[in-house]
Design a protein around this motif. Sequence first.
Motif, PDB file in Angstrom:
ATOM      1  N   ALA A  13       0.834  -1.205   0.000  1.00 57.75           N
ATOM      2  CA  ALA A  13       0.000   0.000   0.000  1.00 57.75           C
ATOM      3  C   ALA A  13       0.869   1.255   0.000  1.00 57.75           C
ATOM      4  O   ALA A  13       0.619   2.189  -0.771  1.00 57.75           O
ATOM      5  N   LEU A  14       1.885   1.298   0.839  1.00 56.96           N
ATOM      6  CA  LEU A  14       2.779   2.458   0.879  1.00 56.96           C
ATOM      7  C   LEU A  14       3.485   2.657  -0.456  1.00 56.96           C
ATOM      8  O   LEU A  14       3.592   3.779  -0.954  1.00 56.96           O
ATOM      9  N   LYS A  15       3.952   1.581  -1.023  1.00 60.13           N
ATOM     10  CA  LYS A  15       4.660   1.664  -2.302  1.00 60.13           C
ATOM     11  C   LYS A  15       3.742   2.211  -3.385  1.00 60.13           C
ATOM     12  O   LYS A  15       4.120   3.123  -4.136  1.00 60.13           O
ATOM     13  N   TRP A  38       0.239  13.338   5.260  1.00 58.83           N
ATOM     14  CA  TRP A  38       1.335  13.390   4.272  1.00 58.83           C
ATOM     15  C   TRP A  38       2.665  13.092   4.959  1.00 58.83           C
ATOM     16  O   TRP A  38       3.427  12.240   4.508  1.00 58.83           O
ATOM     17  N   ASN A  39       2.943  13.790   6.031  1.00 59.00           N
ATOM     18  CA  ASN A  39       4.226  13.633   6.709  1.00 59.00           C
ATOM     19  C   ASN A  39       4.392  12.241   7.312  1.00 59.00           C
ATOM     20  O   ASN A  39       5.479  11.665   7.261  1.00 59.00           O
ATOM     21  N   LEU A  44       6.901   6.832   6.968  1.00 60.91           N
ATOM     22  CA  LEU A  44       6.738   5.373   6.872  1.00 60.91           C
ATOM     23  C   LEU A  44       7.353   4.843   5.587  1.00 60.91           C
ATOM     24  O   LEU A  44       8.047   3.816   5.583  1.00 60.91           O
ATOM     25  N   THR A  45       7.098   5.540   4.484  1.00 62.79           N
ATOM     26  CA  THR A  45       7.634   5.117   3.191  1.00 62.79           C
ATOM     27  C   THR A  45       9.153   5.199   3.193  1.00 62.79           C
ATOM     28  O   THR A  45       9.838   4.288   2.719  1.00 62.79           O
ATOM     29  N   LYS A  46       9.681   6.265   3.740  1.00 66.10           N
ATOM     30  CA  LYS A  46      11.143   6.432   3.794  1.00 66.10           C
ATOM     31  C   LYS A  46      11.789   5.327   4.637  1.00 66.10           C
ATOM     32  O   LYS A  46      12.845   4.802   4.281  1.00 66.10           O
ATOM     33  N   PRO A  50      13.888   3.085   1.611  1.00 62.55           N
ATOM     34  CA  PRO A  50      14.875   4.177   1.588  1.00 62.55           C
ATOM     35  C   PRO A  50      15.389   4.486   0.182  1.00 62.55           C
ATOM     36  O   PRO A  50      15.781   5.624  -0.088  1.00 62.55           O
ATOM     37  N   GLN A  51      15.329   3.519  -0.712  1.00 63.34           N
ATOM     38  CA  GLN A  51      15.785   3.752  -2.088  1.00 63.34           C
ATOM     39  C   GLN A  51      14.915   4.778  -2.806  1.00 63.34           C
ATOM     40  O   GLN A  51      15.354   5.394  -3.766  1.00 63.34           O
ATOM     41  N   PHE A  52      13.705   5.006  -2.341  1.00 57.03           N
ATOM     42  CA  PHE A  52      12.828   6.018  -2.936  1.00 57.03           C
ATOM     43  C   PHE A  52      13.299   7.429  -2.603  1.00 57.03           C
ATOM     44  O   PHE A  52      12.822   8.397  -3.176  1.00 57.03           O
TER      45      PHE A  52
END
Length: 65
Positions: A13-15, A38-39, A44-46, A50-52
């Motif tokens: 979902a995050l991806k 948003w933050n 969470l995504t970071k 981390p490659q994003f």
Amino acid sequence: EASHLFGSGEDAALKEVWLEKKRVGWTDEKYSSVSDAWNHTRQLTKNRFPQFFSCGPDQQSDCFE
């Protein structure tokens, strides 16, 4: 949330959200200073992808902005 409804886990979902955020207008410029969601999603995504966030001159910028 739609990803969850179709049975995807949190990582999927995050991806999906992060890869599609620009297409739906959910950008840093518009939301980072006004949206806790948003933050929180960005952090969470970071943490999970981390490659994003390995782009730009500082090698820590969002690759999808």
